[in-house]
Scaffold this motif. Sequence first.
Motif, PDB file in Angstrom:
ATOM      1  N   THR A  71      50.525  91.941  37.010  1.00 49.75           N
ATOM      2  CA  THR A  71      51.753  92.541  36.510  1.00 49.75           C
ATOM      3  C   THR A  71      51.411  93.901  35.906  1.00 49.75           C
ATOM      4  O   THR A  71      50.626  93.982  34.961  1.00 49.75           O
ATOM      5  CB  THR A  71      52.404  91.649  35.432  1.00 49.75           C
ATOM      6  N   ASP A  80      49.271  92.206  32.800  1.00 44.57           N
ATOM      7  CA  ASP A  80      48.675  90.874  32.976  1.00 44.57           C
ATOM      8  C   ASP A  80      47.856  90.838  34.263  1.00 44.57           C
ATOM      9  O   ASP A  80      48.415  90.886  35.358  1.00 44.57           O
ATOM     10  CB  ASP A  80      49.779  89.811  33.006  1.00 44.57           C
ATOM     11  N   GLY A  83      48.900  87.914  36.483  1.00 42.70           N
ATOM     12  CA  GLY A  83      50.261  87.815  37.014  1.00 42.70           C
ATOM     13  C   GLY A  83      51.031  86.604  36.528  1.00 42.70           C
ATOM     14  O   GLY A  83      51.772  85.998  37.299  1.00 42.70           O
ATOM     15  N   GLY A  84      50.853  86.241  35.246  1.00 43.23           N
ATOM     16  CA  GLY A  84      51.597  85.106  34.698  1.00 43.23           C
ATOM     17  C   GLY A  84      51.046  83.754  35.129  1.00 43.23           C
ATOM     18  O   GLY A  84      51.718  82.753  34.978  1.00 43.23           O
ATOM     19  N   TYR A 118      46.103  83.084  40.731  1.00 44.03           N
ATOM     20  CA  TYR A 118      46.306  84.531  40.907  1.00 44.03           C
ATOM     21  C   TYR A 118      45.171  85.195  41.698  1.00 44.03           C
ATOM     22  O   TYR A 118      45.179  86.397  41.914  1.00 44.03           O
ATOM     23  CB  TYR A 118      46.448  85.218  39.534  1.00 44.03           C
ATOM     24  N   ARG A 163      54.269  96.078  46.303  1.00 46.91           N
ATOM     25  CA  ARG A 163      55.320  95.922  45.266  1.00 46.91           C
ATOM     26  C   ARG A 163      56.642  95.478  45.888  1.00 46.91           C
ATOM     27  O   ARG A 163      57.414  94.754  45.249  1.00 46.91           O
ATOM     28  CB  ARG A 163      55.515  97.239  44.510  1.00 46.91           C
ATOM     29  N   GLY A 167      57.217  92.140  44.008  1.00 43.79           N
ATOM     30  CA  GLY A 167      58.218  92.450  42.980  1.00 43.79           C
ATOM     31  C   GLY A 167      59.430  91.522  43.020  1.00 43.79           C
ATOM     32  O   GLY A 167      59.770  90.893  42.009  1.00 43.79           O
ATOM     33  N   ALA A 172      55.847  86.193  38.165  1.00 43.50           N
ATOM     34  CA  ALA A 172      55.831  87.217  37.112  1.00 43.50           C
ATOM     35  C   ALA A 172      55.038  88.442  37.578  1.00 43.50           C
ATOM     36  O   ALA A 172      55.214  89.544  37.056  1.00 43.50           O
ATOM     37  CB  ALA A 172      55.219  86.648  35.838  1.00 43.50           C
ATOM     38  N   ALA A 173      54.154  88.251  38.542  1.00 42.59           N
ATOM     39  CA  ALA A 173      53.379  89.368  39.095  1.00 42.59           C
ATOM     40  C   ALA A 173      54.310  90.317  39.848  1.00 42.59           C
ATOM     41  O   ALA A 173      55.370  89.906  40.330  1.00 42.59           O
ATOM     42  CB  ALA A 173      52.313  88.835  40.049  1.00 42.59           C
ATOM     43  N   ASN A 174      53.927  91.591  39.937  1.00 46.94           N
ATOM     44  CA  ASN A 174      54.757  92.516  40.716  1.00 46.94           C
ATOM     45  C   ASN A 174      53.985  93.345  41.741  1.00 46.94           C
ATOM     46  O   ASN A 174      54.560  94.181  42.424  1.00 46.94           O
ATOM     47  CB  ASN A 174      55.591  93.420  39.791  1.00 46.94           C
ATOM     48  N   GLN A 175      52.676  93.106  41.863  1.00 46.14           N
ATOM     49  CA  GLN A 175      51.916  93.762  42.937  1.00 46.14           C
ATOM     50  C   GLN A 175      50.540  93.111  43.055  1.00 46.14           C
ATOM     51  O   GLN A 175      50.201  92.239  42.257  1.00 46.14           O
ATOM     52  CB  GLN A 175      51.755  95.259  42.655  1.00 46.14           C
TER      53      GLN A 175
END
Length: 355
Positions: A71, A80, A83-84, A118, A163, A167, A172-175
Amino acid sequence: MPTLDRLAARGEVGRAAVIPPGMAPGSDVGNMSILGYDPGRYHTGRAPIEAAALGLKLRPDQVAYRCNLVTVGSDGTMVDFAGGHPSSDDAAEVVNALDAALGRGAGGEVEFHAGVQYRHIVVAPESWADAICFPPHDLTGKAAAMPRGPAALRLIELMDASRAIVGPSPLAANQVWLWGQGHQPRLPSFTSATGRTGALVTAVDLIRGLGVLTGMDVVEVPGATGWFDTDYEAKRDAALATLAAGADVFLLHVEATDEAGHAGNLDEKVKALEAWDARILDGLVEGLDALGPWRLLLLPDHPTPVALRTHTHDPVPYLLVDSAEDGPGGTYSEAATAGSTPVPGHEMLGRLLAR
Ligand SMILES: [Zn+2]
């Protein structure tokens, strides 16, 4: 730690330099040393070892990258590196979508391979290898520093393109974040290097990967979690059962002490060390005595001091015990071994096996 104290009193203590100078103090390097391979000669990167744990075989013209789901904040901060902490199943859906849109499904140059939580793998042509990349766990709360070097542009393009897929996903991760790249290392098998058969138990992909790459028997134990709640007795019993079945050497790895260091959690560190003593060593010695003469080498793969919450390069204390022959005796601790000259870590296995 009464059992450890008793073993140290009849064995030999000293220090081992498990992380060679100039190398990153990671479990990949430390455990390569412990298994008797000089990391300065054999280590090619972290990702190819993890790729081996997933059963991937790299061609000589390919490299593996570690591919984190991360994230990154809108201001470019690494929020992060994990990524959560998605479940492996949820993450795999996204990684498969990445492979469809940017990898094999789109006739791209790279392959996305789903791993654990992750932690995933991208396999790329070796022309993608020449870059300096930054481990995302070192960037937490800081600017997400982009790769540098001749291949950096491709990596940045792929990370940016990810992304659009990560995304909008439920994660929770975005890339993705690419790092740790390398060719598959060419490790002689454990048996050809030592003349002994070897097996191991671990919950950590890197160490499982070293087992695969060296032809060791990787024993799976259901309760091995890599966390504070790991099943210490199950690992001990797996070691004893595997040795009883004829293996010559068994590597028993516990991650809980390292995680306690990263968490800055002194109570859990003490608990994990005491669990080593009461739930592994005590019964292990009893079980080994019943099997016949034995030797034991005990050491960490690197320090993770609670005060620093990250790995350090410092040499680690080792303990070597021979059931048939008492050593000079000593105390197993950093303080008690601080004055001894460190032995190169990859020489310790030879000392364990020497007759
Ligand atoms: Zn660690």
